[in-house]
Design a protein around this motif. Structure first.
Motif, PDB file in Angstrom:
ATOM      1  N   ARG A 113       0.827  -1.187   0.086  1.00  0.00           N
ATOM      2  CA  ARG A 113       0.022   0.077  -0.132  1.00  0.00           C
ATOM      3  C   ARG A 113       0.944   1.252   0.021  1.00  0.00           C
ATOM      4  NH1 ARG A 113      -4.066   2.828  -1.901  1.00  0.00           N
ATOM      5  NH2 ARG A 113      -4.820   4.349  -0.512  1.00  0.00           N
ATOM      6  N   ILE A 114       1.755   1.360   0.842  1.00  0.00           N
ATOM      7  CA  ILE A 114       2.814   2.547   0.878  1.00  0.00           C
ATOM      8  C   ILE A 114       3.449   2.657  -0.276  1.00  0.00           C
ATOM      9  CG2 ILE A 114       4.725   3.560   2.259  1.00  0.00           C
ATOM     10  CD1 ILE A 114       3.449   2.042   4.866  1.00  0.00           C
ATOM     11  N   ILE A 115       4.344   1.409  -0.877  1.00  0.00           N
ATOM     12  CA  ILE A 115       5.345   1.815  -1.971  1.00  0.00           C
ATOM     13  C   ILE A 115       4.662   1.380  -3.190  1.00  0.00           C
ATOM     14  CG2 ILE A 115       7.439   0.526  -2.725  1.00  0.00           C
ATOM     15  CD1 ILE A 115       8.362  -0.075   0.110  1.00  0.00           C
ATOM     16  N   LEU A 116       3.755   0.654  -3.291  1.00  0.00           N
ATOM     17  CA  LEU A 116       3.291   0.450  -4.641  1.00  0.00           C
ATOM     18  C   LEU A 116       1.746   0.959  -4.895  1.00  0.00           C
ATOM     19  CD1 LEU A 116       4.081  -3.395  -5.082  1.00  0.00           C
ATOM     20  CD2 LEU A 116       5.344  -1.252  -5.772  1.00  0.00           C
ATOM     21  N   LYS A 117       1.274   1.428  -3.734  1.00  0.00           N
ATOM     22  CA  LYS A 117      -0.080   2.012  -3.865  1.00  0.00           C
ATOM     23  C   LYS A 117      -1.243   1.188  -4.324  1.00  0.00           C
ATOM     24  CE  LYS A 117       2.028   5.885  -3.308  1.00  0.00           C
ATOM     25  NZ  LYS A 117       2.303   6.516  -1.872  1.00  0.00           N
ATOM     26  N   GLU A 118      -1.152  -0.168  -3.932  1.00  0.00           N
ATOM     27  CA  GLU A 118      -2.070  -1.412  -4.142  1.00  0.00           C
ATOM     28  C   GLU A 118      -3.268  -1.123  -3.349  1.00  0.00           C
ATOM     29  OE1 GLU A 118      -0.386  -5.221  -4.016  1.00  0.00           O
ATOM     30  OE2 GLU A 118       1.016  -4.908  -5.614  1.00  0.00           O
TER      31      GLU A 118
END
Length: 302
Positions: A113-118
């Motif tokens: 969620r933080i790095i890839l915005k999934e």
């Protein structure tokens, strides 16, 4: 859908291989201390990957802009995570290892969620909860010894760093063969560990290492668990969302518990089967929910 099924197969195989790893580590670590064990398994794995790379005629060229990412993968996942995992396995119980391992998918969802915005969908959240409950049901009757606290802390660090590494793998451009990426990341780990390991190798009991159970265990850890396991895990993550891929990590305690029953005569009861069903339901939810991943053509001939 083909990518989802292939990714699921790769990740399931990798996690299953690692499920059997804990039994082997428990045997080998009595003769080969954790730091030396990690170094030896990486040297063996690197040799195996180089042979495979030469046979399959891989291109070993990597763009300058991608080297930092590969170095971070090697340092965070292949060095810090694996060393703390071996130390934690030595200092704690198998039950504690299974419980702490179950936190890895949750950390992967957070980092994705933080790095890839999934996006964290309702199905992903439910699947993680179901699978986590399943692991707790399998090992929930275990009595955790407070003296294992240091081992528990080490395993938490291993879970955190492995989760971060798994998300970073998703940032590697798809045109690189996973044989090449895995080889370079392991080479990074060997480079970092060698200065701390060389002086300790002379203190090893080589007569004990020549026992079939020890050198056989080292070959398993190097070729199967490290070379093949890392290749399968990295390849699988390229085909699934990182937050979804983490769920397959739950196959480790299932396989580990099953092999303990099959090979070591350990008892399993109804809780094992109930927990296993919950984990499989969680994984099936992810497979149905995961959207196909777009890939850049990979130079590895499949």
């Amino acid at each position: 859908m083909k990518n989802t099924l292939l990714g699921s197969l790769y990740l399931s195989l990798a996690a299953s291989i690692w499920g059997g790893m804990y039994v082997v580590v428990k045997v080998v670590v009595d003769i080969v201390p954790p730091l030396e064990l990690v170094w030896l398994r990486y040297v063996i794995a690197l040799l195996a990957l180089l042979i495979i790379g030469v046979i399959t005629k891989q291109s070993w060229r990597v763009a300058k802009r991608d080297w930092l990412l590969i170095i971070l993968i090697g340092l965070i996942g292949n060095t810090i995570s694996i060393v703390t995992q071996e130390v934690g396995t030595m200092l704690s119980s198998a039950q504690m290892g299974a419980i702490i391992t179950s936190t890895t998918p949750a950390f992967m969802v957070l980092f994705a969620r933080i790095i890839l915005k999934e996006t964290i969908t309702a199905k992903k959240a439910i699947s993680i909860v179901l699978a986590t409950i399943g692991v707790c049901v399998i090992v929930g009757t275990a009595q955790i010894d407070p003296s294992n606290q240091l081992g528990g802390i080490s395993l938490i660090i291993a879970a955190l760093t492995w989760s971060l590494m798994s998300v970073l793998v998703k940032r590697v451009p798809g045109q690189y063969s996973q044989i090449v990426v895995t080889s370079y990341s392991i080479l990074v780990a060997v480079a970092f560990l060698t200065p701390f390991t060389l002086g300790r190798l002379t203190k090893l009991d080589f007569q004990a290492i020549m026992q079939p159970s020890i050198w056989g265990g080292l070959l398993y850890l190097g070729v199967i668990s490290t070379a093949c396991g890392f290749l399968l895990w990295n390849r699988g993550l390229q085909k699934l969302n990182a937050s979804s891929g983490g769920l397959f990590f739950f196959f480790q305690p299932i396989v580990g518990t099953f092999l303990g029953w099959l090979l070591l005569g350990e008892q399993i009861g109804l809780s094992f089967w109930v927990g296993t069903v919950l984990i499989f339901i969680g994984v099936l939810l992810v497979i149905r929910d995961d959207k196909p991943q777009k890939e850049t053509k990979n130079v590895l001939n499949e």
